[in-house]
Design an enzyme around this catalytic site. Sequence first.
Site, PDB file in Angstrom:
ATOM      1  N   GLN A 153      28.743  31.715  56.259  1.00 37.18           N
ATOM      2  CA  GLN A 153      30.033  31.778  56.832  1.00 37.18           C
ATOM      3  C   GLN A 153      30.630  33.192  56.532  1.00 37.18           C
ATOM      4  O   GLN A 153      30.073  34.042  55.812  1.00 37.18           O
ATOM      5  CB  GLN A 153      30.988  30.941  56.268  1.00 37.18           C
ATOM      6  N   TYR A 199      46.771  21.440  46.073  1.00 36.35           N
ATOM      7  CA  TYR A 199      45.646  20.908  46.575  1.00 36.35           C
ATOM      8  C   TYR A 199      44.773  20.724  45.319  1.00 36.35           C
ATOM      9  O   TYR A 199      44.294  19.924  45.076  1.00 36.35           O
ATOM     10  CB  TYR A 199      44.990  21.815  47.507  1.00 36.35           C
ATOM     11  N   GLN A 200      44.554  21.648  44.526  1.00 34.83           N
ATOM     12  CA  GLN A 200      43.678  21.679  43.430  1.00 34.83           C
ATOM     13  C   GLN A 200      43.904  20.524  42.323  1.00 34.83           C
ATOM     14  O   GLN A 200      43.212  19.872  41.973  1.00 34.83           O
ATOM     15  CB  GLN A 200      43.487  23.149  42.806  1.00 34.83           C
ATOM     16  N   ASP A 240      35.568  28.256  44.803  1.00 30.58           N
ATOM     17  CA  ASP A 240      36.677  28.820  44.435  1.00 30.58           C
ATOM     18  C   ASP A 240      36.880  28.794  42.948  1.00 30.58           C
ATOM     19  O   ASP A 240      37.664  29.414  42.056  1.00 30.58           O
ATOM     20  CB  ASP A 240      38.046  28.702  44.991  1.00 30.58           C
ATOM     21  N   GLU A 245      27.952  24.279  44.839  1.00 29.07           N
ATOM     22  CA  GLU A 245      28.417  25.039  45.890  1.00 29.07           C
ATOM     23  C   GLU A 245      27.524  26.007  46.682  1.00 29.07           C
ATOM     24  O   GLU A 245      26.555  26.253  46.041  1.00 29.07           O
ATOM     25  CB  GLU A 245      29.319  26.059  45.353  1.00 29.07           C
ATOM     26  N   ASP A 287      35.087  18.625  47.454  1.00 26.88           N
ATOM     27  CA  ASP A 287      36.222  19.979  47.605  1.00 26.88           C
ATOM     28  C   ASP A 287      35.423  20.795  48.860  1.00 26.88           C
ATOM     29  O   ASP A 287      35.240  21.758  48.634  1.00 26.88           O
ATOM     30  CB  ASP A 287      36.645  20.623  46.576  1.00 26.88           C
ATOM     31  N   SER A 292      34.848  22.270  52.882  1.00 26.83           N
ATOM     32  CA  SER A 292      35.459  22.855  53.817  1.00 26.83           C
ATOM     33  C   SER A 292      35.622  21.957  54.895  1.00 26.83           C
ATOM     34  O   SER A 292      35.307  20.880  54.858  1.00 26.83           O
ATOM     35  CB  SER A 292      35.122  24.227  54.245  1.00 26.83           C
ATOM     36  N   ASP A 293      35.802  22.339  56.199  1.00 28.30           N
ATOM     37  CA  ASP A 293      36.002  21.260  57.291  1.00 28.30           C
ATOM     38  C   ASP A 293      34.570  20.845  57.915  1.00 28.30           C
ATOM     39  O   ASP A 293      33.653  21.296  57.629  1.00 28.30           O
ATOM     40  CB  ASP A 293      36.806  22.187  58.437  1.00 28.30           C
ATOM     41  N   TYR A 338      47.969  24.642  55.004  1.00 32.54           N
ATOM     42  CA  TYR A 338      47.263  24.131  55.729  1.00 32.54           C
ATOM     43  C   TYR A 338      47.727  23.622  57.155  1.00 32.54           C
ATOM     44  O   TYR A 338      48.897  23.432  57.257  1.00 32.54           O
ATOM     45  CB  TYR A 338      46.546  22.850  55.044  1.00 32.54           C
TER      46      TYR A 338
END
Length: 306
Positions: free
Chosen positions: A48, A78-79, A103, A123, A173, A175-176, A242
């Site tokens: 990405q 969020y976290q 992250d 990850e 957690d 991404s889209d 978001y």
Amino acid sequence: YLFSMKKPYMKYKNIFLYTIIYEWYIDASEAHSLKVEKILFQGKSDYQDVMVFQSATYGKVLVLDGVIQLTERDECAYQEMITHLPLCSIPNPKKVLVIGGGDGGVLREVARHSSVEHIDICEIDQMVVDVSKDYFPDVAVGYEDPRVTLHVGDGVAFLKAAQEGSYDAVIVDSSDPIGPAQELFEKPFFESVAKALRPGGVMCTQAESIWLHMHIIEDIVANCRQIFKGSVNYAWTTVPTYPSGVIGFMLCSTEGPEVDFKNPINPIDADESQNKSTVPLKFYNREIHSAAFCLPTFAKKVIEAK
Ligand code: SAM
């Protein structure tokens, strides 16, 4: 939040306006703009585009393929919620798996639970880990906890290889569901999560926006209902940067000891942040935990339909 991002950096008196034009899955479009003071990092990994910029009002911002992942100002919402909603719902979580979360923010939150003995994180993109450590030290501080083991790879493969019944909690957690995260929203992945959890183990996964993606949420709920034979609940929180300003979570437990997500049996509060080495809790508390499961009628109809 599903959208393709056009990248119209509009030069305006030497200040870039970072405008993300979202073409929603339903072809509507809306824009949310952050004033960019300085681009701090731009790179392309095997997976990405990765960017970090200094915004005028939200601190530094991490962007992957044009999608805001976190800002220094509102990442806490969020976290903290994606982590404490599951972990405060079971007694003494010991072994936790994080999928995505490069992250390090979820790691920082898991580390607050003193009962936790081992944290695996899988990850896919080393660049996200490295950039987060360089630009978001208060978020990536999670990697400094000795209980953490980083696996760089695809979460789908990691879970396929995971030992059956080996985790108390799995936090996805991601991404889209576009790009590398697409499979993390599909039935086979949820089946592999359920297999890796112990009886009464819990999963919490990022589950889009009730304002924008009820059709996607409906599919996720249907799959989770078929796969997880314990509790299946949807919760949501506010994250101003978001899309639509909110994001949801699917919380599921496997068959076994009853899990009542709505009434935390293991809550942590601001003054009980057991891991003194990190920033204090800014968002999560037991009241907001329970409130997160209160849904507006239009969402209840879909999510709680029998
Ligand atoms: N809070 C953000 C959100 O709600 O969209 C997610 C933040 S976190 C940065 C998302 C991470 O998921 C990214 O670092 C991305 O590289 C990772 N990721 C995407 N697909 C993955 C996969 N198949 N396996 C492991 N990690 C993945």
